[in-house]
Design an enzyme around this catalytic site. Structure first.
Site, PDB file in Angstrom:
ATOM      1  N   GLN A  75       0.853  -1.110  -0.127  1.00  0.00           N
ATOM      2  CA  GLN A  75      -0.069  -0.192   0.108  1.00  0.00           C
ATOM      3  C   GLN A  75       0.857   1.237  -0.145  1.00  0.00           C
ATOM      4  O   GLN A  75       0.398   2.394   0.410  1.00  0.00           O
ATOM      5  CB  GLN A  75      -0.962   0.151   1.126  1.00  0.00           C
ATOM      6  N   SER A  76       2.055   1.169  -0.453  1.00  0.00           N
ATOM      7  CA  SER A  76       2.863   2.410  -0.550  1.00  0.00           C
ATOM      8  C   SER A  76       2.320   3.588  -1.229  1.00  0.00           C
ATOM      9  O   SER A  76       2.083   3.633  -2.450  1.00  0.00           O
ATOM     10  CB  SER A  76       4.308   1.899  -1.276  1.00  0.00           C
ATOM     11  N   ASN A  77       2.351   4.631  -0.251  1.00  0.00           N
ATOM     12  CA  ASN A  77       1.916   6.142  -0.879  1.00  0.00           C
ATOM     13  C   ASN A  77       3.089   6.502  -1.819  1.00  0.00           C
ATOM     14  O   ASN A  77       2.896   7.106  -2.844  1.00  0.00           O
ATOM     15  CB  ASN A  77       1.638   6.970   0.250  1.00  0.00           C
ATOM     16  N   ALA A  79       5.246   4.758  -3.829  1.00  0.00           N
ATOM     17  CA  ALA A  79       5.226   3.884  -4.777  1.00  0.00           C
ATOM     18  C   ALA A  79       4.195   4.790  -5.812  1.00  0.00           C
ATOM     19  O   ALA A  79       4.458   4.795  -6.898  1.00  0.00           O
ATOM     20  CB  ALA A  79       5.229   2.885  -4.663  1.00  0.00           C
TER      21      ALA A  79
END
Ligand SMILES: *Cc1c(COP(=O)(O)O)cnc(C)c1O
Length: 317
Positions: A75-77, A79
């Site tokens: 869920q990387s913001n 990325a």
């Protein structure tokens, strides 16, 4: 365009972001509380990574990169924002994400899907494996590529938050305390370095949402970023303060964080996220309750974004 110390940077976001008081929460907490709205940086759903990417993607473009790799959790913001910003510049992003957390098409993975971003998952806990995979995929592609580390937290990315400290100083308010989330370290390190350069006596507090050795990471990044600015890379432990707000673990919501998230939503109509800013604001409330931040102090909270993560939450949390 030129950033700090003449270092190349590309305008990607909308700056300055708003800086405004939080009236009801100030009354509730007995402090003079303000918020810096880096949830409104103007790309995708906003967030802190845009400032770092202004420097990082400028270097990528200077090197002629057509492909940009980065990594993080599912869920990387960071990325997602890398994909959004790379797309604005006509570059293609490839996200090699750790197969950890919510990997169904929820939250930021919906946004990546809508942008047509190539997402690959790797079943590993070691970023070394992921960077090696980037080199394999990059080499096989036959085009110039650029690798951005997890969270964009290297010396160059850190400059984005030195910029932010400078921007705060130009907005004409002064603060005793500045509180931010610390996940990979660049935001905190940039603010702590920038506070020393532009904000006089503001003490920066890093609310650690992961269990990494931030007592070493923070001064290292501060020193490396200072070197890029041609400044003496000397950092003392008194230059910043860290607090562990991780709770049950990185990207696992905590009771205190969720309470703080609701408190902000109910009283100010502003949404924090469960992974970073909710926990960070929970840390701020704790520091006020414990007197680490005294009553009446002028306090600035950095809202570093994370809206995408709200939509990856389970209904019960
Ligand atoms: C990445 C992130 C942070 C932490 O910033 P670092 O520079 O990685 O420490 C804080 N808040 C949000 C919403 C983020 O996405």
């Amino acid at each position: 365009m030129q950033g700090l110390n003449g270092i190349e940077k590309i305008a990607l976001g909308i700056f300055p972001t708003p800086l405004h008081p939080l009236k009801r929460l100030s009354d509730l907490l007995g402090i003079d509380l303000w918020i810096k709205r880096d949830d409104l940086t103007g790309v995708a759903l906003g967030g802190n990574k845009v400032r770092k990417l202004e420097y990082l993607l400028a270097e990528a473009r200077q090197q002629g990169a057509q492909l940009v790799f980065t990594t993080g959790g599912a869920q990387s913001n960071h990325a997602m924002l890398t994909a959004a910003c790379a797309g604005k510049l006509g570059m293609k992003a490839v996200l090699i994400l750790k197969k950890r957390g919510v990997t169904e098409r929820k939250g930021n993975l919906v946004l990546n899907h809508l942008m047509g971003t190539e997402v690959r998952f790797m079943d590993t806990d070691d970023y070394g494996d992921i960077y090696a995979e980037m080199d394999r995929v990059g080499t096989a592609s036959g085009v110039p590529y650029y690798k951005i580390p997890c969270g964009g937290s290297n010396a160059l990315g850190t400059l984005g938050y030195v910029d932010c400290a400078r921007e705060i100083s130009m907005q004409g308010e002064t603060f005793d305390h500045l509180v931010c989330a610390e996940g990979s370290g660049g935001t905190m390190a940039g603010l702590a370095l920038g506070a020393g350069l532009y904000l006089g006596n503001t003490l920066v507090h890093g609310m650690m949402v992961d269990r990494e050795p931030f007592d070493r990471i923070t001064p290292r990044l501060m020193g490396e970023a200072a070197a890029l600015l041609g400044k003496k890379p000397e950092v003392s432990g008194k230059d910043f303060h860290l607090l562990d707000v991780c709770g049950p673990g990185y990207a696992i919501p905590s009771h205190e964080g969720n309470e703080a998230l609701r408190m902000m939503a109910e009283n100010e109509g502003i949404f924090l996220d469960p992974v970073y800013t909710g926990k960070a604001f929970g840390g701020l409330v704790k520091m006020v309750r414990e007197g680490i931040i005294p009553k009446g102090a002028r306090v600035l909270f950095l809202h570093s974004g994370g809206a995408g993560g709200l939509f990856a939450l389970d209904a019960e949390s």
